[in-house]
Each structure stands twice: as C-alpha cells, then as structure tokens.
Design a protein around this motif. Structure first.
Motif, PDB file in Angstrom:
ATOM      1  N   ASP A  80       6.854   3.356  -4.108  1.00 12.07           N
ATOM      2  CA  ASP A  80       6.601   2.493  -5.268  1.00 12.07           C
ATOM      3  C   ASP A  80       5.155   2.014  -5.286  1.00 12.07           C
ATOM      4  O   ASP A  80       4.499   2.034  -6.327  1.00 12.07           O
ATOM      5  N   ALA A  81       4.664   1.564  -4.138  1.00 14.38           N
ATOM      6  CA  ALA A  81       3.279   1.079  -4.069  1.00 14.38           C
ATOM      7  C   ALA A  81       2.290   2.200  -4.347  1.00 14.38           C
ATOM      8  O   ALA A  81       1.306   2.012  -5.066  1.00 14.38           O
ATOM      9  N   LEU A  82       2.557   3.357  -3.804  1.00 15.46           N
ATOM     10  CA  LEU A  82       1.672   4.497  -4.045  1.00 15.46           C
ATOM     11  C   LEU A  82       1.678   4.906  -5.517  1.00 15.46           C
ATOM     12  O   LEU A  82       0.629   5.227  -6.080  1.00 15.46           O
ATOM     13  N   ALA A  83       2.836   4.885  -6.143  1.00 16.52           N
ATOM     14  CA  ALA A  83       2.922   5.249  -7.563  1.00 16.52           C
ATOM     15  C   ALA A  83       2.121   4.282  -8.426  1.00 16.52           C
ATOM     16  O   ALA A  83       1.403   4.687  -9.343  1.00 16.52           O
ATOM     17  N   VAL A  84       2.211   2.985  -8.130  1.00 21.52           N
ATOM     18  CA  VAL A  84       1.451   1.985  -8.884  1.00 21.52           C
ATOM     19  C   VAL A  84      -0.045   2.172  -8.644  1.00 21.52           C
ATOM     20  O   VAL A  84      -0.843   2.171  -9.586  1.00 21.52           O
TER      21      VAL A  84
END
Length: 136
Positions: A80-84
């Motif tokens: 999730d953090a990488l996608a954001v």
C-alpha cells in the motif's frame, strides 16, 4: 512574497488533490500532512525534510530544493505504501506545477526507498524530489 518551499508544497497539494487514483489509494481523501496526524490510521503521507539553497545570480533569483514525501502504511502492508509513493512519483515527476510567486524550472523524483520502522513496525516509504525554482 511566498517562500519557495511553501509555494512548492501548495502546488504539490493542489496536484495531489486533483488525482483520483491517488485519492483512491489513500482511502478516498488526500492524507498529506505537515505533521503526523493524531490517531490517524495509515495510509497517510507527510512532507518530510526540505532544504532550499539559493542559486541566485546577478540577474536572476532562484532556489534549488531537495524535499521528501514520506508515506506510512500499516504493519504488513508495504504494498500500500509503495503504491501511494509510486503514484506521487507518477504525478509529480516533471510535472508543470504553478507556484505562487515563483516559476518551476523542473521537478524530478530522485529516489524512492522503503524501510520498516523499528519502533512501530509500520512501513515507511520515502520519495525524494529535487526542484529548481525562479522568483518572478
């Protein structure tokens, strides 16, 4: 006159608020803050460290900024953090942002790094950027 740091932050916020994909990844609302929000559940992002160096000449005034956006996500959700962070990269790298009182010469993403915070065990992804601005 608005500082180059504040002008760039405002332009980044404006760009991010208009991106439906980023908003969706962040739960439907932009969660980009100056300070960690109290009791906020991740995913959220913070404006991180910034350095603005004067590169003025006899005829032109300007700054080179190095800045970061730090994305936090819950334990076990590095994806999730990488996608954001990657979406921030997509919408900001070489973006033609309008700055109050300044002209953006260029904005480049220079680094993306991911670590797990030792204390909280949350995932932290840091997006580093370099911006060059001129004063109107």
């Amino acid at each position: 006159m608005t500082s180059p740091v504040l002008a760039l932050r405002r332009a980044i916020l404006d760009r991010a608020e208009g991106d439906e994909t980023l908003l969706s990844l962040m739960g439907g609302v932009l969660r980009l803050h100056d300070e960690p929000p109290r009791a906020a559940a991740p995913v959220y992002a913070l404006f991180g460290d910034v350095t603005a160096k004067d590169w003025s000449t006899d005829t032109d005034r300007g700054h080179e900024q190095t800045l970061s956006i730090v994305v936090w996500s819950e334990r076990g959700s590095a994806r999730d953090a990488l996608a954001v962070a990657e979406r921030f990269s997509d919408i900001l790298d070489d973006a033609p942002l309008a700055l109050d009182g300044h002209r953006l010469v260029n904005l480049r993403v220079t680094e993306l790094s991911s670590v797990r915070d030792r204390d909280s065990r949350l995932t932290r992804v840091t997006l580093r950027l370099r911006a060059v601005t001129e004063v109107f």
